[in-house]
Each structure stands twice: as C-alpha cells, then as structure tokens.
Design an enzyme around this catalytic site. Structure first.
Site, mmCIF file in Angstrom:
data_model
loop_
_atom_site.group_PDB
_atom_site.id
_atom_site.type_symbol
_atom_site.label_atom_id
_atom_site.label_comp_id
_atom_site.label_asym_id
_atom_site.label_seq_id
_atom_site.Cartn_x
_atom_site.Cartn_y
_atom_site.Cartn_z
ATOM 1 N N SER A 583 0.717 -1.102 0.505
ATOM 2 C CA SER A 583 -0.476 0.298 -0.135
ATOM 3 C C SER A 583 0.816 1.369 -0.041
ATOM 4 O O SER A 583 1.778 1.385 0.667
ATOM 5 C CB SER A 583 -0.820 -0.300 0.719
ATOM 6 N N TYR A 596 -2.984 -0.240 10.821
ATOM 7 C CA TYR A 596 -2.626 -0.500 9.686
ATOM 8 C C TYR A 596 -1.241 -0.449 8.090
ATOM 9 O O TYR A 596 -0.751 -0.495 7.953
ATOM 10 C CB TYR A 596 -4.342 0.021 8.993
#
Length: 706
Positions: A583, A596
């Site tokens: 990501s 996260y």
C-alpha cells in the site's frame, strides 16, 4: 444389418428420434449430431480422436449441376464438440481422381496439399490426413473411431484371426499402416475383396464402420463396439489374475493424495528442464490395477499401439523406483534417487530419436517423459498446459484398457519403434505443431492469488488467466469463492482454474491450498499475497484486538504463505515469483492509521528481506503499492471508508473524487490497474528484477520510494 437394440451394456445409446426428426433432410446436420453423440462417450473414441463423414448431393456453385460432396471432420477437431464449421467439404469425384496422379507410398504426403484442389466449400475446415480413408469408401455415412474395445483386438497378437472369428467374416482387416492416401486405397481394396462386410478393423489402430443413413451408421458402430466389449469382458472375467495379479497394494486414498502432492513439484521440476510443464495426477482405479501389477515391468516399456494414444503419451512411461509409503520429507534425497531415472529416460529417448530419424526429420523435441508412474500411488502426466496433460492421462488410460483386453484374449503388441517414430516425427504432424498459436506469456505457469474471490485479487487472477496461467482462486468466503470459480470456468474452461478456501491466519488452510495446487497443476510458480483488511482508528480508539488481526493477516499471513509456497518452489527448482500487494500507506504517514500503516510498512520491509534471501533460488520478490482501490474491494467494508472520510473531514460519497484529486494524474485507481502492474512483474520483461516497488496510486509524491 441387424435391427438395433437399445439395450447396450458397454456403450451409450444416445440417439433421440425427436431431435433427429428435426434435422431430417439435412445430412450434414445429422452428421454433426451423430458425431457429437459418438464423441460424448469416451468408450467409443477419445478426445480429438476419430473422424466421421457423410456424402450427399449438392449444387455445384460453378455449373449449377448436382454433384456428390463429402463432408468429413476437419483437421484438429473433436467429435464431441464439433460444429458444422469443423467439417471439410470436398468434391468426391475430384478426390477420387487423385489416385490417377498418386506416385506411391513414398510420396503420399504430397497428396495432402492436393486435397485443397478438391474443396467444395471454400470456408470449410482444412481436410485431415484421414480424408481419403472416407473418400474411397462408397458409403453415405462412415465412422472411424478409436474405441478401447476394438483397439484391444486390433493390438492383439492374434487380432486378425480373432476379428474374423468374432464377426464371422463380416468385419474386414487391414494390417497396420500409417494413416494416409495409401491406407485409403487399402480400405477400398479390402471392401472389394470382401463385399457385404459391415466394417473394417485397422491393425493396432481402430475401427471403420458405416451405413446408408446417419442412424444406420450410428447403430452399426455401437453394435460392433458392443460385440468387441462383450468378448473382452467374457475373457477378462475368466482370468484368475488381471495383469498377472497385484504385486503391491495401493495406499489408502488420503495417503495417495498426500504422497502425490508431496512429489508432484519434484517431478514437475525434472520435467521442466527444457520447457516449463503443467502437471496432472490421477489415481483412477484402472490406473492402480495396472501400475500395481506383476506385468507392469513387462508392459510399460512396450508403449502404446494406437497412434492417437502414442502421440500424446510418448514412446513409453517412466516408472518410479519409490516405495508407495516412502517418506518424501527429505527432498534432496528423493531428488538424488530419481534423478538417474530421468537421465536414463532422456538418454533412451535420444537414442530412439537418433536410431529412427530420417534425413528430413524435425529436430528432436523435449526428451522428458509425459507419463510418470508411481506404483501404489497413481499416475502423473506433464505437458505444456493442463488440458494437454489431462488428455495425456486419459489417453494412457485408454492404452491401459487396450493392454488389459489384448492380454485377456491373446498377447498385447505395441507399434514397432520405427513406426512410432514415423508418427511422432511425421512432417505433417510437425507442420500442424508449427501452425499452433504462439504460447502466451504465462503459459506453463501456476499462480496462487490470496483473497481472489473478488476485488483486486480476482482482477489479478483474471489477468493472469488471460495471459495463459493456471490460477488457484481462494478466499475466506466460500460462497464468494464458488461464484468466482464458476465465472472463471465459464470464461476460461475447467482446466485453467482450481479453488480452495484459505484463511491466511490458519497454516492448515495454506497447506491445503498448496496441496490443491500440486494435485491440480503440479506445483506453483507465482504467489500473490493480496489478502488483507483495514482498520482506520485513532490511537485512543485502537484496540489490541484490532492490532493483532491487522498483523496476523497482513504481516504474519504474508510471511507464512510465502514460507510454505517457497518450499514448493524449491522442490521444483525452477525459480518463481512472489508478489506482495502492499500500500501507499507503507510509505506515507497519515491520521488514524497506526495499526494498518505500520503493518503495511512491515509487509514492505519483509518483502525486501525475502528478496535478499530468495535470490539464490531464482525466486523474485516484488511489491505493488496501490492506493484507494475502491471498486469491489473488501477494504471499504467494516467501517474503513467511514474512518477515512472522518479523518479527511469529508463524506464517504466524496472519497473517490477526493482520492483522485490528490493524485498527480487525477485518476481513480481500479483493480485492473493493480492486475496490470502484477503482470508487468511476471510477464517476462522484468525477469531479472527483484526487491522492487511499483506504485500504482495515480501519483502520490509522498509515496515516492526515492
């Protein structure tokens, strides 16, 4: 011809009078119908094998006069799935007139090109080598099939005598000869010398039957094959021991599957020494009866008889020297044990080629075996793709059936090696191979994509399948996974996809999925760690449970999947690819993202560490960094969208435009964009790149790696 009975025991009577009535008057439509029925029963003929024809009057487009035309299955077709456009249509008189310029068997291959001068329908399929076998026989409808029951008699030492006695002289006999123009003339000669016969047996090859109508031909074919099968069954039932009796016992089914899954990647590595191969495994009861028998050592080296069988299974199988229950945990020891078997097989095949080759023979092909036998466990086949590997297994089972029948009534005989070579390296077969489409970039590759029931994972799997890969779909959601599999089967066919429920936090499901991959395709080449979830919370709202699930799925899950997949890749010894879908958040700091974002950073650095360690194994590890892939993604469920919207002070509905607006390219990112990036890494152009990060985020300057 006898009146048909529909009470067949050994073949399937599938004729539907109502359906046939709808086609009445259209002989070509009835030919297609009959062909599909015959091809639907693998006891009658094998996939892609055999051919059928009909002759009927049609108007000559040049003269307007009625002329006789023959429609016959074209080159490369399959009876079970053939449509009208799979037929070749030729003027009968022109085809038969070719015998006036035939120069003899040494020159018969040149006749194939002359078939083009006999074409009636210019849009029809290219005529096959068997065209004259139908053309020189006068019957309106003809079936040429490769039924195991007939070939067992045709391949028996006393096949001609048995055929004459079994059918009281109503079935002719033509000894083995390679298909071609001359064989067509021999069929006509056999008929002329035996008027009134209902069919012809071709030594070691197959069966010709016929009728005045499509139905009469169909029934005649079924009756002849039924009689052959009855005769074989009667004799087999009288035997005290099939194939000389059992030498060993099979392992229980679960143990067979476990042994096969453990060994398949090792075998795949050996078989891929020249070209990357896809595997297939079967422990069919017919296979086990044969490979566990006392006669295996005598029969296996003989190879097959029918040329259709032989072309797909090679000169003979490789029989492993492993005990059925032998421990396969020491991969190095197992490789050292079976390596000499492969070396001996390659040397045998090379000698076969050098001994039998002609001055104009094509270059030697892959010297590795296609069929590998593991007594007590089952049979492996390896080929360029799954369908070819599966069909090779089906053909070898056909060969087993033939051997079983021939041994019950007489003694099995195979094609002489020179004859086998002349088929395998036939210039016409070589030309057919050269006309085949160029393999796609991922042909011969097996890809496992975690979380591929939907979203990014499904898009990656679809892109890989489009480029020729076999894919292992998996997901925690069994219902979503089943829907994805159905979709893939409809789009790509059953031979391209396997599926298994996988939870990356449970090692057992990872191992089960890798077992599925090994049994379905022989191993794995590409692993995409895509499964994920996201939680967006402030530090004060973040719980320990949130933290643990993020790290268990994203970090530990990536590690364990990679670890277990690498074990398979190392067994294969042919390298591989690990792609990690990470990501932009691995590089960019933002609010409400501690769990996260830090887990993604761990994924990214773990990728670098794995790349550094696995390079020696030719296993590449690379990263794709997406951002804001909204369409079809599970990330946007479970409150993530609301959390991100709250962090940015906007509504959920405004998120897509917000994300696009903050990129340099002002673009919304789609799952297909991530799939394209993954393909860029594994498609062949970046084969010497590892440890890289490819951003697919529309351009976020803060996420630039350098």
């Amino acid at each position: 011809m006898s009146v048909a009975t529909k009470n067949f025991k050994h073949v399937s009577y599938l004729w539907d009078d109502a359906k046939a009535a709808e086609l009445a008057g259209d002989e070509v439509a009835l030919l297609v119908y009959r062909s599909n029925l015959l091809g639907a029963d693998l006891r009658l003929t094998n996939y892609g094998g055999g051919n059928t024809s009909c002759k009927a009057m049609a108007k000559d487009p040049l003269t307007g006069n009625e002329t006789e035309v023959m429609w016959v299955k074209g080159s490369g077709g399959d009876l079970g799935t053939m449509k009208r456009n799979g037929l070749a249509a030729l003027y009968v008189d022109r085809l038969r007139s070719l015998k006036n310029i035939y120069r003899g068997i040494e020159h018969e291959d040149e006749m194939v090109e002359l078939f083009n001068h006999c074409i009636y329908d210019l849009a029809s399929k290219a005529p096959s080598i068997d065209t004259p076998l139908h053309g020189f026989l006068p019957f309106k409808h003809i079936d040429h099939l490769h039924p195991d029951a007939a070939i067992a008699i045709a391949a028996a030492k006393d096949g001609e005598k048995i055929t004459k006695e079994l059918f009281n002289g109503t079935i002719g006999w033509v000894k083995w000869q390679k298909p071609g123009f001359d064989l067509g003339l021999q069929l006509k000669q056999c008929l002329d010398e035996n008027p009134g016969i209902r069919g012809i047996m071709l030594g070691s090859h197959g069966l010709f039957t016929w009728g005045d109508t499509a139905y009469e031909s169909y029934i005649n074919t079924l009756e002849v094959i039924e009689r052959c099968a009855e005769y074989l069954q009667d004799n087999i039932s009288k035997q005290k021991a099939i194939f000389g009796g059992a030498k060993i016992e099979s392992l229980p089914e679960a143990e067979r599957k476990s042994q096969a899954a453990a060994l398949a990647p090792v075998l795949r590595g050996f078989c891929s020494s020249q070209n990357r191969m896809i595997g297939h495994f079967t422990d069919d009861a017919r296979v086990l009866e044969y490979i566990n028998s006392n006669d295996l050592d005598r029969l296996a080296p003989l190879g097959t008889s029918c040329p259709d069988h032989f072309l797909r299974t090679k000169i003979s199988p490789l029989v492993l020297n492993l005990e059925a229950g032998e421990s396969l945990s020491d991969v190095k020891a197992i490789k050292e044990k079976i390596a000499p078997l492969f070396e001996a097989y390659r040397a045998m095949y090379t000698e076969y080629y050098n001994t039998c080759k002609h001055p104009n023979s094509p270059a030697i092909r892959d010297t590795n075996p296609v069929v590998i036998i593991y007594p007590g466990v089952g049979m492996f086949t390896f080929a360029k793709d799954k369908q070819t590997a599966r069909v090779a297994a089906e053909f070898y089972i056909n060969a087993i059936n033939v051997m079983k029948g021939a041994e019950a009534i007489s003694e099995y005989t195979s094609l002489p090696r020179q004859e086998a070579f002349n088929i395998e390296y036939w210039l016409l077969e070589e030309a057919k191979l050269q006309r085949m489409p160029k393999p796609k970039a991922l042909s011969g590759k097996v890809a496992l994509i975690t979380g591929s029931g939907g979203g990014i994972g499904k898009a990656i799997a679809k892109r890989f399948a489009e480029e020729g890969a076999c894919v292992i779909l998996n997901d925690m959601n069994a219902e979503r996974l089943a829907e994805a599999k159905d979709e893939f089967v409809k789009q790509f066919g059953k031979d391209v996809v396997a599926a298994d429920v996988l939870d990356v936090t449970k090692e057992a499901t990872i191992l089960d999925t890798l077992t599925t991959s090994a049994l379905a395709f022989g191993g794995v080449d590409i692993v995409v760690n895509n499964a994920g979830l996201s939680i967006s919370k402030s530090i004060e709202d973040h719980t320990e449970k949130d933290w643990d699930i993020l790290y268990d799925v994203l970090v530990k899950g990536q590690f364990v999947v990679t670890q277990k997949a690498v074990e398979v890749m190392r067994k294969q010894g042919i390298g591989g690819d690990v792609l990690n879908i990470v990501s932009k958040n691995a590089l960019v700091s933002g609010p409400n993202n501690a769990g996260y974002g830090s887990a993604k950073a761990a994924q990214l650095h773990l990728s670098r560490l794995n790349a550094a360690e696995l390079g020696k194994d030719k296993i590449r590890v690379n990263v794709v960094n997406p951002d804001a892939v909204i369409a079809g993604s599970n990330i946007w469920s479970g409150g993530w969208a609301e959390g991100r919207a709250k962090a940015y002070g906007i509504t959920v509905e405004e998120l897509p435009a917000y994300y696009a607006g903050r990129t340099l390219l002002n673009e919304i990112i789609l799952p297909e964009d991530i799939a394209n990036a993954c393909y860029a890494f594994v498609g062949g152009l970046l084969g010497k790149s590892t440890g890289n990060v490819l951003n697919v985020d529309g351009g976020v300057a803060n996420a630039f790696v350098r």
